[in-house]
Design a protein around this motif. Structure first.
Motif, PDB file in Angstrom:
ATOM      1  N   LYS A   1      55.265  35.156  53.940  1.00  0.00           N
ATOM      2  CA  LYS A   1      55.361  34.393  52.702  1.00  0.00           C
ATOM      3  C   LYS A   1      56.008  35.226  51.602  1.00  0.00           C
ATOM      4  N   LYS A   2      55.624  36.483  51.531  1.00  0.00           N
ATOM      5  CA  LYS A   2      56.179  37.373  50.517  1.00  0.00           C
ATOM      6  C   LYS A   2      57.687  37.544  50.731  1.00  0.00           C
TER       7      LYS A   2
ATOM      8  N   GLN B   1      47.578  38.941  57.835  1.00  0.00           N
ATOM      9  CA  GLN B   1      48.457  39.910  57.179  1.00  0.00           C
ATOM     10  C   GLN B   1      49.919  39.588  57.467  1.00  0.00           C
ATOM     11  N   ARG B   2      50.227  39.229  58.702  1.00  0.00           N
ATOM     12  CA  ARG B   2      51.605  38.859  59.055  1.00  0.00           C
ATOM     13  C   ARG B   2      52.061  37.638  58.264  1.00  0.00           C
ATOM     14  N   GLU B   3      51.185  36.650  58.173  1.00  0.00           N
ATOM     15  CA  GLU B   3      51.520  35.433  57.432  1.00  0.00           C
ATOM     16  C   GLU B   3      51.746  35.747  55.957  1.00  0.00           C
TER      17      GLU B   3
ATOM     18  N   LYS C   1      38.252  39.024  65.603  1.00  0.00           N
ATOM     19  CA  LYS C   1      38.343  39.155  64.150  1.00  0.00           C
ATOM     20  C   LYS C   1      39.512  40.051  63.748  1.00  0.00           C
ATOM     21  N   ALA C   2      39.722  41.124  64.489  1.00  0.00           N
ATOM     22  CA  ALA C   2      40.849  42.017  64.201  1.00  0.00           C
ATOM     23  C   ALA C   2      42.168  41.284  64.396  1.00  0.00           C
ATOM     24  N   GLN C   3      42.247  40.460  65.435  1.00  0.00           N
ATOM     25  CA  GLN C   3      43.454  39.673  65.703  1.00  0.00           C
ATOM     26  C   GLN C   3      43.705  38.689  64.568  1.00  0.00           C
ATOM     27  N   GLU C   4      42.644  38.011  64.117  1.00  0.00           N
ATOM     28  CA  GLU C   4      42.783  37.061  63.007  1.00  0.00           C
ATOM     29  C   GLU C   4      43.248  37.780  61.739  1.00  0.00           C
ATOM     30  N   LYS C   5      42.700  38.948  61.492  1.00  0.00           N
ATOM     31  CA  LYS C   5      43.081  39.723  60.308  1.00  0.00           C
ATOM     32  C   LYS C   5      44.559  40.087  60.363  1.00  0.00           C
ATOM     33  N   MET C   6      45.018  40.524  61.537  1.00  0.00           N
ATOM     34  CA  MET C   6      46.433  40.870  61.688  1.00  0.00           C
ATOM     35  C   MET C   6      47.322  39.655  61.489  1.00  0.00           C
ATOM     36  N   GLU C   7      46.913  38.517  62.008  1.00  0.00           N
ATOM     37  CA  GLU C   7      47.699  37.294  61.853  1.00  0.00           C
ATOM     38  C   GLU C   7      47.781  36.896  60.378  1.00  0.00           C
TER      39      GLU C   7
END
Length: 101
Positions: free
Chosen positions: A74-75, A68-70, A60-66
């Motif tokens: 985009k920004k 955030q990176r995405e 879940k932490a890995q998914e959250k980081m991914e």
């Protein structure tokens, strides 16, 4: 071995029980591997439950980081597009000003 259950190492090794396989074992499979003590099975099952929870937390932490990176990518992409449009507009305005003169 860290759980003081080293007596089961030979049978687990003989059956090629690795970490991934170990996570799939339940009480009956542990018993089939020669773990006759219900207390020993309970220790292993409790530790496996902790390990699974830890793995899920890490996933879940890995998914959250991914995510955030995405979001950051985009920004940044949107900012680059805005800058590009402003640059194009400024160039266009300057060209029009020169043509009018």
């Amino acid at each position: 071995m860290s759980l003081n259950l080293e007596q089961y190492v030979p049978e687990f090794s003989a059956q090629s029980v690795n970490g991934e396989h170990l996570l799939q074992l339940d009480g009956s499979k542990l018993k089939a591997l020669g773990m006759t003590s219900s207390q020993d099975r309970a220790i292993i099952k409790r530790k496996l439950k902790e390990m699974k929870a830890s793995l899920e937390k890490a996933r879940k932490a890995q998914e959250k980081m991914e995510k955030q990176r995405e979001k950051l990518r985009k920004k940044e992409q949107e900012q680059l597009q805005r800058r590009s449009k402003k640059t194009d507009k400024c160039s266009s305005d300057a060209t029009e000003g020169t043509n009018e003169q």
